[in-house]
Every structure is written in structure tokens, then in C-alpha cells.
Design an enzyme around this catalytic site. Structure first.
Site, PDB file in Angstrom:
ATOM      1  N   ASN A 138       0.846  -1.184   0.000  1.00  0.00           N
ATOM      2  CA  ASN A 138       0.000   0.000   0.000  1.00  0.00           C
ATOM      3  C   ASN A 138       0.887   1.241   0.000  1.00  0.00           C
ATOM      4  O   ASN A 138       1.383   1.664   1.040  1.00  0.00           O
ATOM      5  CB  ASN A 138      -0.920  -0.001   1.222  1.00  0.00           C
ATOM      6  CG  ASN A 138      -1.960   1.111   1.175  1.00  0.00           C
ATOM      7  OD1 ASN A 138      -1.933   1.957   0.300  1.00  0.00           O
ATOM      8  ND2 ASN A 138      -2.882   1.086   2.127  1.00  0.00           N
ATOM      9  N   ASN A 143      -5.966   6.490  -1.444  1.00  0.00           N
ATOM     10  CA  ASN A 143      -6.895   5.924  -2.440  1.00  0.00           C
ATOM     11  C   ASN A 143      -7.486   4.588  -1.987  1.00  0.00           C
ATOM     12  O   ASN A 143      -8.061   3.867  -2.795  1.00  0.00           O
ATOM     13  CB  ASN A 143      -6.199   5.763  -3.805  1.00  0.00           C
ATOM     14  CG  ASN A 143      -5.068   4.728  -3.785  1.00  0.00           C
ATOM     15  OD1 ASN A 143      -4.926   3.951  -2.844  1.00  0.00           O
ATOM     16  ND2 ASN A 143      -4.264   4.725  -4.836  1.00  0.00           N
ATOM     17  N   ASP A 144      -7.354   4.277  -0.684  1.00  0.00           N
ATOM     18  CA  ASP A 144      -7.921   3.013  -0.192  1.00  0.00           C
ATOM     19  C   ASP A 144      -9.425   2.949  -0.433  1.00  0.00           C
ATOM     20  O   ASP A 144      -9.975   1.887  -0.753  1.00  0.00           O
ATOM     21  CB  ASP A 144      -7.617   2.843   1.300  1.00  0.00           C
ATOM     22  CG  ASP A 144      -6.154   2.506   1.559  1.00  0.00           C
ATOM     23  OD1 ASP A 144      -5.402   2.358   0.578  1.00  0.00           O
ATOM     24  OD2 ASP A 144      -5.779   2.393   2.734  1.00  0.00           O
ATOM     25  N   GLY A 164      -5.978  -2.552   0.457  1.00  0.00           N
ATOM     26  CA  GLY A 164      -5.371  -1.254   0.165  1.00  0.00           C
ATOM     27  C   GLY A 164      -4.121  -1.263  -0.688  1.00  0.00           C
ATOM     28  O   GLY A 164      -3.557  -0.201  -0.961  1.00  0.00           O
ATOM     29  N   ASP A 166      -1.723  -1.107  -3.899  1.00  0.00           N
ATOM     30  CA  ASP A 166      -1.944  -0.287  -5.085  1.00  0.00           C
ATOM     31  C   ASP A 166      -0.706  -0.239  -5.965  1.00  0.00           C
ATOM     32  O   ASP A 166       0.339  -0.832  -5.657  1.00  0.00           O
ATOM     33  CB  ASP A 166      -2.393   1.125  -4.681  1.00  0.00           C
ATOM     34  CG  ASP A 166      -1.464   1.778  -3.659  1.00  0.00           C
ATOM     35  OD1 ASP A 166      -0.250   1.505  -3.701  1.00  0.00           O
ATOM     36  OD2 ASP A 166      -1.955   2.564  -2.827  1.00  0.00           O
ATOM     37  N   ASP A 331      -7.730 -15.362 -18.324  1.00  0.00           N
ATOM     38  CA  ASP A 331      -8.407 -16.126 -17.286  1.00  0.00           C
ATOM     39  C   ASP A 331      -9.389 -17.133 -17.898  1.00  0.00           C
ATOM     40  O   ASP A 331     -10.020 -16.860 -18.920  1.00  0.00           O
ATOM     41  CB  ASP A 331      -9.156 -15.140 -16.382  1.00  0.00           C
ATOM     42  CG  ASP A 331      -9.832 -15.798 -15.208  1.00  0.00           C
ATOM     43  OD1 ASP A 331      -9.133 -16.471 -14.425  1.00  0.00           O
ATOM     44  OD2 ASP A 331     -11.062 -15.646 -15.062  1.00  0.00           O
ATOM     45  N   GLU A 360      -5.228 -19.674 -19.013  1.00  0.00           N
ATOM     46  CA  GLU A 360      -5.455 -20.576 -17.880  1.00  0.00           C
ATOM     47  C   GLU A 360      -6.147 -21.827 -18.403  1.00  0.00           C
ATOM     48  O   GLU A 360      -7.287 -21.782 -18.857  1.00  0.00           O
ATOM     49  CB  GLU A 360      -6.313 -19.903 -16.814  1.00  0.00           C
ATOM     50  CG  GLU A 360      -6.538 -20.806 -15.607  1.00  0.00           C
ATOM     51  CD  GLU A 360      -7.528 -20.246 -14.608  1.00  0.00           C
ATOM     52  OE1 GLU A 360      -7.440 -20.601 -13.425  1.00  0.00           O
ATOM     53  OE2 GLU A 360      -8.410 -19.455 -15.020  1.00  0.00           O
TER      54      GLU A 360
END
Length: 617
Positions: A138, A143-144, A164, A166, A331, A360
Site C-alpha cells: 500500500n 486511495n484506499d 489497500g 496499489d 483467465d 489458464e
């Protein structure tokens, strides 16, 4: 009363959807584009109330508007442009409203950058390091939480809440990652996930063209990629085409019901994607797997709709061109339409021939994984066109190989030998992504007792970094982070120690680690540093030999240079006669890599301790 339900639903939607409350707001995807692409076609998606009943025109030098599509939802328009003769400029999109008012939007067409600085791709010479950004570091607590986004709770003690992490934290961690010796960073999805809960992992995308503001901005991501490149690190972006998040405007106020499977109504997938390869499976069972939804909050995108696939394909090209990413991990690849996803691969590789894509492919049989690799003989006449697939069978073998005693006939290291013996099914065995664990599996150290067993980790890491394929490490593996899948996904995705102010253990600065963790970290750095640029072990031919006396031996060779790996799968020490090593006449062993010990010419026998590993070169 029944006839008024659709009207009531629409009114409620207008009152609750932030995008629709601001009538003057117009969404444009992509926000910019580039001239000089191999495919000169550009789809511009526009969305907003002012489009209802409006007519649109496009003006620009060398630009032709070939088609305007108005979906069933009149708040959308799809403009298809031919840019064959276009030059860099600002296009003008004119919107003549139903009320007679006219609005002109300036749309930037830019000169391509990636022709000058080619997308690097990734290969067996790389080692990928998988990071879940919310759980790594973090760097910017401000910006949390972001005003207006649905999930605002930060709770590091809760496995499904946001924590949190980033992009600023990742950028600050680049010195550690570079010093560790990895060469590429695979980030779990960083695009916006504006869901009401559980959005930390990134797999419920609500805006394909926007970085999640709780991680940073689009510019922050581009700057992060540039900073990584300056340290010799590539960046691989995780993309999700099978589904989006249910809070996406594409679903909440969809262009048309045919953008999603089952008429945009929830229908559970069977998860049985083996039906895609099964010659005995009825079509209905294949469709139950590919067209069903993972969960109700992840609507399943309809890849047979060409507008959908053009939209998704352009989002990939956007991030390559805009941010300079070096690869993509797709994905749940087999849940998509095989033909449509094949065209997606073709489109990207036509624009960026050196690029690489890994899908994947979560199957436990080598033949099933092989089916999904480009050019597979097992899939003909189908072809996924997917260059790299994920070697889940080898991951399964490693979960057993280093916990069992190797007998004269089976068990232990025989799992590795037998798995690699099936490599004949692959079209390109060097283009398999190999790994000990990832964000969806139990960690390689499932229990604290595993983390205390350094020999187990030493053997596994040495094998991963010297066998064929493109190795991937999961963040925290280098300090023996432990978790069992049965404890929930949150346990698998713990915070990286030191990524938050006040952490008692700080891996980034090397503080608070136990002696075992310190030794594991130093060992990891040593092997990764040795591997980096060592073409014998990254490009050399693999030869392996069936385990004898519990010892598994294999070699990598290139242009007369050799690396020999010895794994002892027993609780007994083994004496290895140097003359017994499968090397050509005149080739001698100079040193043991892990210890750095120079081996004298007079030495004839090496002592391999119980459950230990040697790398000779």
C-alpha cells in the site's frame, strides 16, 4: 399491473445507476486509438442518454465511417471506421440530438508507439512473479476508498475485504523485485471492479478501459510499466473475457440481451470444460460448461456476438499500445468460444509478433492441456492459436513429489519423471507455464511444517527453475508463506509482509524474517540470479533419466555447455560417481551451483544428502 413492470424497472434503474443520473455524461470506448495498425478497422462504442434518437457522423482525413450499429438499447451506438488512409489527428464525432441540438466530440487518433519499442513478450528465459496488487503493498493510503464506488470497506483482517495495495506500492517495490532476480511481473486484474463486495481480486471487471481507482489511474499504470521496464522487468496483464462484473454498465444497462449468454439471465455453468475436448460429449453438455455463468455476479459474455469480441479484442490492443505491457494471461480460457478466442490470439499476434499470451488451462491430464496449445495435433481441425498454456499436471506432480519417499519403482520423484514423460502430447513443451502454486491453489507450503522444511523448498525451486517451460513464482513463496485452500481464498492471498506501514515483518527491507525465511530468500535470489541470462538452462535441450536408487537426474545442454541436476528423493544419502553422469567424452563438471563450490578435477564422487539437490555445470 403486469404490463407496467418494465417501465417501473427502467425508472428504478435511472434513479440508481450513477452513469445514467448524469444525462450529459457520454462514455466512449476506447478513449483513443492509433493509426498504422495491421487491422485498420476501429470500433468506437458510445453510451449515454443523449444518443437516444440521435444521428451520428464522423469527420476526419482519410477516415471512412463504414457502419453505424444501433443496438436494441438506444443509449448505445457502435461506429465502425476504416483507418486505412488515416493520419494522426483529432477526429470529429458529430451527434445531432433528437432535440435538434448538435454536439461535437474530439477523438484522438495517435501515431503507434509499439512499432518503435516492440512488445517484448515472455519466454523460457523469463521467470514470472505473480502478484495480487491489493495484497502486495500500500503505497498510497489516500486511495484506499474512493467516493462513489460501491465497496468502501478496508479491513486487513478480513480475507474478502479490500486491503489497500496499489500501483504506487508496487512501483516502490520494484527494487526488491529486480534484486530478487525475477524478470516479469504478472499482475492479477487491475481494471475497475466496482462491485459491492469481494472486488479485491479483480476478476469481476466493470470497466475494461479503466484502471481501478483504488489501485491508481490509467497513467499510474502506464508509468508503473515504464518504471518496471527501466529495471529490466516485463509486465503481464491479467485479462478476463469469459465474464464481467454484474455492476458493469454493459450488463446493468446492456446494449442487447445477446451480449450475454442465456438471454442475459443467470444460468449456472457445469464447470466441466473437459466436454470441450471429449469426442463422446453431446453438444448440450459442452454448452452447459461454456455458456453458463460462474456465479450470478459474473454475467457470461457471448463470444459468438462479433460486436462483443471486437470490443474485447480492442481492449487488449489498447493496453498493449497505451501502457506497453509485454504479455497477457487470459483467465478461464477454455470457458470461452474456441473459435472466437483463436481469432483474438491471431489479432494480437498480427499486430505484435513478439508478444506472448498464456491461457489458464486448468486440467490435470497433459493431453487435456495440450489440446489448448497452438497447433495441437489433438485438437485438429480445431486450433486455439494460444501460444502458451498452464501446466497444471506438473503442478499436481510437484505437490506429491517432494512429500513422498521415492522407491525403486514409484512414488516421490517418479511423479515428476512420469509427468515429463508425457511431453510428447505438446506441440511446444518449452512454452508451458510451470508453477508450484498460484492465487487459486493451496500454497506450495500448505502447513507451517512445510515451511519449516527447507530441503523440500530447495528441491522444488531448483526443479522449477531448471526443467523445461516458463517458470512462475507466486508472491511470498520466497519466504515460505503457507496456506491451505480449505481455509478459503483469503488465506491464499495474504498481505505481503512489509507492504504496509507498521508490519512486524518487512520482506522489502529484509527485517523481521526468521532464520529459515532468510535462508529461503537468499537461496531464491541465488538461483534466480544464476538462471537469469543462462541460456543453457533456459534454452538447452532437456534429457531426463528414470530415478535410480531414488535419485532423479536430468540435463540441459546447449552448444556443448551442460547443466546437470540431481534430486535425491530418499531419506538416505547417495554417493554419485562423476564418471556415471551422462556427459559426452571430454566434458567435465566445474562447479556446484547452489553452494558455489569448485569441483577439483581429482574428485571422483559427490555426496548427495537426503532429500537434497545439486546443480552441476
Amino acid at each position: 399491473m403486469q404490463t407496467h413492470k418494465p417501465l417501473i424497472t427502467l425508472l428504478l434503474l435511472l434513479l440508481t445507476c450513477p452513469l445514467l443520473r448524469a444525462e450529459s455524461r457520454l462514455t466512449i470506448h476506447p478513449q483513443q486509438w492509433w493509426v498504422g495498425m495491421k487491422d485498420p478497422t476501429l470500433q468506437i462504442l458510445l453510451y449515454g442518454d443523449e444518443l437516444v434518437g440521435a444521428t451520428l457522423a464522423v469527420e476526419g482525413d482519410g477516415v471512412t465511417l463504414t457502419e453505424t450499429v444501433t443496438p436494441p438499447n438506444p443509449r448505445y451506438r457502435l461506429l465502425y471506421l476504416d483507418l486505412s488512409d488515416a493520419v494522426p489527428q483529432d477526429l470529429r464525432i458529430r451527434i445531432q440530438g433528437a432535440d435538434g441540438n448538435e454536439r461535437t466530440i474530439s477523438y484522438p487518433l495517435l501515431k503507434r508507439k509499439r512499432q518503435e519499442t516492440k512488445a517484448q513478450g515472455f519466454s523460457p528465459e523469463d521467470v514470472l512473479y505473480l502478484i495480487m496488487p491489493d495484497r502486495f503493498a500500500n503505497g498510497d493510503p489516500t486511495n484506499d476508498t474512493i467516493e462513489g464506488m460501491r465497496e468502501t470497506r478496508i479491513d486487513r483482517s478480513d480475507g474478502i475485504a479490500r486491503h489497500g495495495g496499489d500501483l504506487k506500492g508496487l512501483k516502490q517495490s520494484l527494487p526488491y523485485l529486480s534484486d530478487l532476480g525475477v524478470t516479469a511481473l504478472w499482475l492479477n486484474p487491475v481494471q475497475e471492479n466496482d462491485m459491492s463486495e469481494g472486488s479485491y481480486h479483480g476478476y469481476a471487471i466493470t470497466d475494461y478501459y479503466r484502471i481501478d481507482p483504488r489501485l491508481g489511474s490509467n497513467d499510474d499504470f502506464r508509468n508503473f510499466v515504464q518504471a518496471a521496464h527501466e529495471r529490466g522487468l516485463k509486465v503481464i496483464m491479467d485479462m478476463v473475457f469469459n465474464h464481467c462484473g454484474s455492476e458493469s454498465p454493459l450488463f446493468r444497462d446492456m446494449p442487447g440481451e445477446d451480449w450475454f449468454h442465456h438471454g442475459s439471465q443467470y444460468h449456472q455453468t457445469s464447470f466441466k470444460t473437459s466436454t470441450q475436448m471429449d469426442p463422446n460429449a453431446p453438444k448440450r453438455e459442452r454448452e452447459e460448461a461454456t455458456d453458463g455463468w460462474f456465479v450470478e455476479t459474473m454475467p457470461d459474455l457471448n463470444h459468438s456476438n462479433p460486436h462483443v469480441m471486437t470490443y474485447l479484442t480492442q481492449s487488449s490492443i489498447y493496453w498493449i499500445e497505451y501502457a506497453g505491457i509485454d504479455g497477457i494471461r487470459q483467465d478461464t480460457h477454455p470457458y470461452g468460444d474456441l473459435g472466437a478466442m483463436g481469432k483474438w490470439c491471431d489479432s494480437l499476434l498480427a499486430e505484435y509478433p513478439d508478444f506472448n499470451i498464456v491461457g489458464e488451462t486448468w486440467f490435470m491430464l497433459p493431453s487435456q492441456v495440450a489440446y489448448w496449445q497452438r497447433g495441437s495435433r489433438l485438437a485438429r481441425p480445431e486450433d486455439s492459436r494460444l501460444p502458451t498454456v498452464m501446466d497444471f499436471p506438473l503442478m499436481l506432480a510437484t505437490t506429491r513429489a517432494f512429500d513422498e519417499e521415492t522407491t525403486p519403482w514409484d512414488g516421490g520423484l517418479f511423479h515428476l519423471y512420469e509427468c515429463l514423460s508425457a511431453d510428447f502430447v505438446y506441440e511446444d513443451r518449452d512454452r508451458l507455464l510451470t508453477f508450484l502454486d498460484n492465487h487459486d491453489t493451496s500454497r506450495f507450503c500448505k502447513e507451517s511444517t512445510d515451511a519449516a522444511n527447507l530441503s523440500r523448498y530447495r528441491q522444488a525451486l531448483a526443479f522449477l527453475l531448471t526443467t523445461r517451460g516458463i517458470p512462475q513464482l507466486y508472491y511470498g513463496t520466497e519466504i515460505l508463506m503457507a496456506a491451505d485452500k480449505s481455509e478459503g481464498d483469503g488465506a491464499l492471498r495474504q498481505d505481503f509482509p512489509g507492504g504496509w506501514a507498521g508490519d512486524s515483518i518487512d520482506v522489502l527491507r529484509g527485517e523481521g524474517l526468521s532464520p529459515t525465511q532468510q535462508e529461503a530468500l537468499a537461496y531464491t535470489r541465488r538461483l534466480l540470479t544464476w538462471r537469469r541470462g543462462n541460456k543453457t538452462v533456459t534454452r538447452g535441450k532437456l534429457r531426463h533419466y528414470s530415478p535410480r536408487d531414488g535419485v532423479y537426474l536430468y540435463t540441459r545442454s546447449l552448444d556443448g555447455s551442460y547443466v546437470v541436476v540431481l534430486l535425491n528423493g530418499t531419506s538416505q544419502e547417495r554417493h554419485i560417481a562423476l564418471r556415471s553422469l551422462p556427459l559426452p567424452e571430454g566434458v567435465t563438471i566445474d562447479r556446484e551451483v547452489i553452494s558455489g563450490r569448485v569441483i577439483p578435477r581429482s574428485e571422483t564422487t559427490l555426496l548427495l544428502p537426503p532429500h537434497d539437490v545439486m546443480i552441476l555445470e
